[in-house]
Design an enzyme around this catalytic site. Structure first.
Site, short mmCIF file in Angstrom:
data_model
loop_
_atom_site.label_atom_id
_atom_site.label_comp_id
_atom_site.label_asym_id
_atom_site.label_seq_id
_atom_site.Cartn_x
_atom_site.Cartn_y
_atom_site.Cartn_z
N LEU A 183 0.26 -1.29 -0.17
CA LEU A 183 -0.15 0.02 -0.29
C LEU A 183 0.51 1.39 -0.36
O LEU A 183 1.97 1.32 0.23
CB LEU A 183 -1.01 0.05 1.17
CG LEU A 183 -1.96 -1.24 1.35
CD1 LEU A 183 -2.18 -0.79 2.59
CD2 LEU A 183 -3.10 -0.25 0.24
N GLU A 231 -9.91 0.78 7.56
CA GLU A 231 -9.98 -0.55 8.25
C GLU A 231 -8.27 -0.68 9.15
O GLU A 231 -7.46 0.45 9.08
CB GLU A 231 -9.90 -1.63 7.56
CG GLU A 231 -10.75 -2.08 6.20
CD GLU A 231 -10.77 -3.21 5.65
OE1 GLU A 231 -9.13 -3.54 6.00
OE2 GLU A 231 -11.74 -3.57 4.12
N LYS A 264 -5.00 -0.85 10.80
CA LYS A 264 -3.78 -1.56 9.61
C LYS A 264 -3.33 -2.36 11.30
O LYS A 264 -2.12 -1.54 12.04
CB LYS A 264 -2.95 -0.54 9.29
CG LYS A 264 -2.03 -1.55 8.12
CD LYS A 264 -1.71 -0.57 7.71
CE LYS A 264 -0.17 -0.97 6.63
NZ LYS A 264 1.47 -1.40 7.13
N CYS A 283 32.46 10.20 -12.56
CA CYS A 283 32.52 10.08 -11.31
C CYS A 283 33.23 8.95 -10.42
O CYS A 283 32.24 8.74 -10.67
CB CYS A 283 31.40 10.89 -11.24
SG CYS A 283 31.76 11.38 -9.09
S1 IVH Z 1 -5.55 -4.82 2.39
C1 IVH Z 1 -3.85 -4.11 -1.43
N1 IVH Z 1 -5.80 -4.85 4.53
O1 IVH Z 1 -0.47 -3.92 4.79
C2 IVH Z 1 -4.16 -4.41 -0.25
N2 IVH Z 1 -3.82 -5.08 4.70
O2 IVH Z 1 1.59 -2.80 3.08
C3 IVH Z 1 -3.00 -4.87 0.22
N3 IVH Z 1 -2.36 -4.83 6.50
O3 IVH Z 1 1.38 -6.34 3.57
C4 IVH Z 1 -3.57 -5.69 1.48
N4 IVH Z 1 -3.92 -4.58 7.59
O4 IVH Z 1 0.02 -6.70 5.79
C5 IVH Z 1 -5.22 -4.55 3.79
N5 IVH Z 1 -6.74 -4.43 6.80
C6 IVH Z 1 -6.27 -4.33 5.47
C7 IVH Z 1 -4.87 -4.59 6.44
C8 IVH Z 1 -3.77 -5.04 5.47
C9 IVH Z 1 -2.82 -4.68 7.78
C10 IVH Z 1 -1.00 -5.07 6.28
C11 IVH Z 1 -0.97 -6.25 5.15
C12 IVH Z 1 -0.52 -5.89 3.84
C13 IVH Z 1 -0.20 -4.45 4.55
C14 IVH Z 1 -0.18 -3.74 2.22
#
Ligand code: IVH
Length: 676
Positions: A84, A117, A119, A434
Site C-alpha cells: 500500500l 480498516e 492496520k 565520477c
Molecule cells: S489490504 C492491496 N487491509 O498492510 C491491498 N492490508 O502495506 C493490500 N494490512 O501487507 C492489503 N491491515 O500486511 C490490507 N485491513 C487491511 C490491512 C492490511 C494490515 C497490511 C498487510 C499488507 C500491508 C500493506
C-alpha cells in the site's frame, strides 16, 4: 595467530547478521537486500564448515529467529499480494481522492465510500480454500511468491479449516494478518523484542509444534484469487467473512469524505494504546469492487487503497556534521550526522536534509539543535532548528559547488516542465567519470529489478570497487575468480556460488537491460516502453548512430525529458563502450510484444477532447489491456482518433487530412463490446 584473525572475521560477520536480523524481526525492515543477507549467511556457514572452532548462538546454523529464505518451499501467489502507498497528512488524503476522481473522470464533489480498516501490524498471509477446505497457506514473501507455511497456519485457531456455508466461494484466497495479542506478548517479552517479532518468529518455526506454543491470531481483510465470490462491496465482503467464521477487525467502518476519515483516524488513534493489538495506521479502500477494478494498480500498489499512518515519533538531537552523498544520477544529497538518539525504539544517527534548497530554507547548520522525525519506513528527517540553542560561532553551511568525489562542477538544472530551477544540485560529469556515481550505477546494475545477481549486493560492489576488481558493468561478467577466492571472507564455495549466479544472469530481457543501465528518468515503466518500441538490443544501440531522436516522442509516456536524457547517455563514449562490451558477454532477448490476441491488437489510438465518465488514464489502460497502443500525436501511424467534447481542432483536421478514422467515445467502447 591465524585462528585469532579468523575468529575476529567470523565475529564481525555474526555481528552484522545480528544487526540485520534485529532490524528484520523488530521492524520487519530489511536494511540490506536479500542478496546481501544471504551472502553474509553463506559466508558464516562456509567459515563454520571450514573451521570447526567457530561457533555462535547467533549463527544462522543455530538460531531459530533467522530469516528462513530456504526453509520453506516457495509458491507463487495466483494474484500478487500488493503493498500500500502511505499517507501521513490530510493533504496526502485529499491528493489520494483527487487522483481517484480524476482517474474515474468524476466531478470533485462526488462522494466516494471507503472501507476504513485499522492496520494491524503483524504478518500477512494468504489462505487458499477449495470447496470450503483450507488447503494451502502462503506468507507474503516478495508479493509474487511466498513461503508455504500451511502447517504452521493450521495451528491457528482463528483460521477456519472447513467452511460449510453455501455462499462460500468454490475457490478463494482469503488474506489477512497473523498477529499476537499484546496481553499474550507479556509472557514472551524475554524472548522477543515486540509482538510483531514474536508473531513472525512463531509463524516461521520449522516445526509447527513450536508455532503452536505461541498463541497466534488471524484477522481477515481481503482476498486474492477467487471463483464464485458474489459480494460487490468491501463492507459486504467483511460482513460475509464473519458469517463464514473469520474474525475481522471490530473497528472497521465504511466512511465517505476526507474530513470524516480524519475524524475516525483521530478517534482510533486515541484508543490505540488501550487496544490489545498493535496498529500502525488505518487502511482506506474504495468500498465498491467495480470501482476498484476500474482503478487498477500502479506498480506495486492499488490506486484504490492507501494506508494512513499514525503520527511519527519525534526527538531532539544535534547535528555533528553534514555529509554529502552522491547518487546514481549525480544528485548531491546532504545527510545530517546527528548525535545518536532513540526514536520510538530505533537508534537514529542519520537524517536526510533532502537537498540544497531545504538546507537554505531551514538554515540548517553544523552544531544546531534540531527536532528529528521518523515516520513509518521513511528515512528520518529534520523538522526544525532550535535557533535559541544555536552556538554563537556557527557558520552558514556552504553547499559544495564542485563534486566532492570527482571535482566536476555541480549544477542546478532548469526543469523543462515546471520551468523552475531544480532544488537538487548535481555533479555535472557524464558516464563513468565520477567514482561515486559509478559505484551507485553498479549497485543499480546488480539490483533486484535490474540484473538481480544473487549474492552480489551493494556491499560486494563497494568491496570489489575498492579492490579495483570492478569499475564498469561488464567487469562483473569478466571477473577473475581466482583472485576473489583469496580475499578475506571468500572461499571455494562462495566463489562457486557467485560464479553460478553471475552466469545465470547472462541472459536478460531487453526491458531489464535498459533499466539496468541507470539512464536518468528511465525507470522500470519507461524501460518497458522503450523495450517495446525498439524490440531488439541492436535497434536500441543504433541510437548511438542517430542524430534524430524525435521518433521516440511518439511513444506514449516518453517525453522531452526522457528523450534528452537518452540523448546525453548515447553521446557519452564511456556509455557506448559499456554497451559494446556488455553485448559481447550477454544474451539480450528481444522484447515479447504483449498478447496479440486482444480486441485492439495492432491498432493505435489517440484521444482528443474531454470524454464522458472515463479519464484518459483509464482509456489508456483499457487500450493496453486489449493489446492496443496509444500514441501521443497524430501521424500516419495512428489508426483511430477518439474525440470527446471540444477536441483540438488541429489534431482533428490533421487526422482528416491523413484519412485517419475518427471515432467518438461510444464507437470506441463498442470496439471493446462495451456500451457505456
Ligand atoms: S489490504 C492491496 N487491509 O498492510 C491491498 N492490508 O502495506 C493490500 N494490512 O501487507 C492489503 N491491515 O500486511 C490490507 N485491513 C487491511 C490491512 C492490511 C494490515 C497490511 C498487510 C499488507 C500491508 C500493506
Amino acid at each position: 595467530m591465524q585462528n585469532k584473525i579468523i575468529k575476529k572475521l567470523y565475529n564481525s560477520k555474526i555481528e552484522l547478521i545480528k544487526k540485520y536480523n534485529k532490524s528484520y524481526f523488530n521492524k520487519n525492515k530489511s536494511i540490506v537486500s536479500d542478496q546481501e543477507y544471504d551472502d553474509i549467511k553463506n559466508e558464516i556457514l562456509v567459515l563454520e564448515a571450514k573451521y570447526d572452532f567457530l561457533e555462535s548462538k547467533y549463527s544462522p546454523s543455530k538460531s531459530v529467529g533467522f530469516k528462513p529464505s530456504k526453509n520453506f518451499k516457495k509458491a507463487n501467489h495466483r494474484v500478487p499480494m500488493l503493498s500500500l502507498s502511505n499517507a501521513f497528512s490530510e493533504e496526502d488524503l485529499l491528493n489520494f481522492e483527487k487522483k481517484i476522481l480524476n482517474f474515474l473522470s468524476q466531478d470533485k464533489n462526488t462522494s466516494i465510500y471507503y472501507s476504513a480498516e485499522p492496520k494491524i501490524d503483524g504478518i500477512s498471509a494468504s489462505l487458499t480454500y477449495k470447496q470450503g477446505k483450507f488447503v494451502k497457506g502462503l506468507s507474503r514473501g516478495d508479493g509474487r511468491a511466498g513461503e508455504d507455511i500451511t502447517l504452521n497456519l493450521f495451528t491457528i485457531n482463528d483460521i477456519p479449516k472447513i467452511i460449510l456455508s453455501k455462499d462460500f466461494p468454490d475457490e478463494i484466497d482469503i488474506r489477512g494478518e497473523v498477529f499476537i495479542q499484546n496481553s499474550d506478548f507479556e509472557n514472551l517479552k524475554e524472548k522477543f523484542a515486540n509482538p510483531r517479532n514474536a508473531a513472525s518468529g512463531s509463524l516461521r518455526q520449522k516445526n509447527p509444534e513450536d508455532t503452536k506454543k505461541i498463541p497466534l491470531n488471524f484477522i481477515a481483510y481481503t482476498f486474492g484469487f477467487e471463483k464464485g465470490l458474489n459480494q460487490k462491496k468491501q463492507s459486504d465482503f467483511l460482513k460475509k467473512l464473519n458469517e463464514w467464521g473469520f474474525k475481522t477487525n471490530p473497528l472497521n467502518k465504511t466512511i465517505s469524505g476526507i474530513k470524516n476519515l480524519i475524524n475516525n483516524y483521530n478517534e482510533i488513534e486515541k484508543q490505540r494504546s488501550s487496544l490489545d493489538f498493535d496498529i500502525d495506521g488505518i487502511v482506506y479502500k474504495v468500498n465498491d469492487f467495480a470501482l476498484q477494478q476500474r482503478l487498477g494498480n500502479v506498480a506495486n500498489a492499488p490506486r484504490w487503497a492507501i494506508a494512513h499512518k499514525f503520527s511519527s515519533n519525534k526527538a531532539t538531537s544535534s547535528i555533528l556534521d553534514i555529509e554529502i552523498q552522491i547518487g546514481r544520477t549525480g544528485a548531491l544529497t546532504p545527510v545530517a550526522k546527528i548525535k545518536p538518539i532513540n526514536i520510538g525504539g530505533v537508534v537514529v544517527s542519520n537524517a536526510t536534509l533532502h537537498n540544497e534548497d531545504e538546507i537554505n530554507r531551514k538554515d540548517i547548520r553544523i552544531g544546531d539543535t534540531v527536532t528529528v522525525e521518523r515516520a513509518g519506513d521513511v528515512i528520518p528527517h529534520i523538522l526544525s532548528v532550535d535557533l535559541k540553542k544555536r552556538p554563537k560561532k556557527s557558520l552558514k553551511f556552504n553547499f559544495p559547488k564542485i563534486c566532492p568525489s570527482c571535482g566536476s562542477k555541480t549544477i542546478k538544472e532548469l526543469n523543462k516542465i515546471t520551468k523552475k530551477i531544480d532544488a537538487v544540485r548535481r555533479c555535472s560529469s557524464e558516464g563513468y567519470y565520477c567514482d561515486k556515481i559509478s559505484i551507485e550505477k553498479l549497485k543499480h546494475f546488480v539490483s533486484k529489478e535490474a540484473f538481480n545477481i544473487d549474492g552480489f549486493g551493494k556491499k560486494i560492489v563497494e568491496n570489489f570497487w575498492k579492490l579495483k576488481i570492478i569499475k564498469y558493468p561488464q567487469d562483473i561478467f569478466n571477473l577473475d575468480f581466482s583472485k576473489i577466492e583469496n580475499l578475506d571472507g571468500w572461499g571455494e564455495l562462495s566463489v562457486q556460488n557467485l560464479k553460478y549466479s553471475i552466469n545465470q544472469k547472462k541472459t536478460i530481457s531487453l526491458e531489464r537491460f535498459i533499466y539496468s543501465l541507470g539512464i536518468r528518468h528511465i525507470g522500470l515503466e519507461n524501460a518497458k516502453l522503450l523495450s517495446k518500441h525498439f524490440v531488439s538490443f541492436s535497434k536500441f544501440k543504433n541510437l548511438s548512430k542517430q542524430t534524430d531522436y524525435e521518433d521516440m516522442l511518439n511513444i506514449d509516456g516518453i517525453g522531452d525529458t526522457q528523450v534528452s536524457s537518452i540523448k546525453s547517455f548515447f553521446s557519452n563514449e564511456a556509455n557506448i563502450k559499456v554497451l559494446n562490451e556488455l553485448e559481447k558477454v550477454l544474451l539480450i532477448k528481444d522484447a515479447i510484444l504483449h498478447s496479440d490476441d486482444g480486441l485492439l491488437n495492432n491498432k493505435t489510438f489517440l484521444v482528443t477532447g474531454k470524454l464522458n465518465g472515463i479519464s484518459r488514464a483509464e482509456v489508456k489502460s483499457l487500450i493496453e489491456e486489449n493489446s492496443g497502443k496509444t500514441i501521443s500525436s497524430v501521424s500516419k501511424k495512428l489508426n483511430f482518433l477518439i474525440i470527446g467534447e471540444k477536441p483540438t481542432k488541429k489534431k482533428l483536421d490533421y487526422a482528416k487530412q491523413l484519412k485517419i478514422k475518427v471515432i467518438d467515445q461510444a464507437e470506441f467502447l463498442k470496439m471493446l463490446n462495451k456500451t457505456s
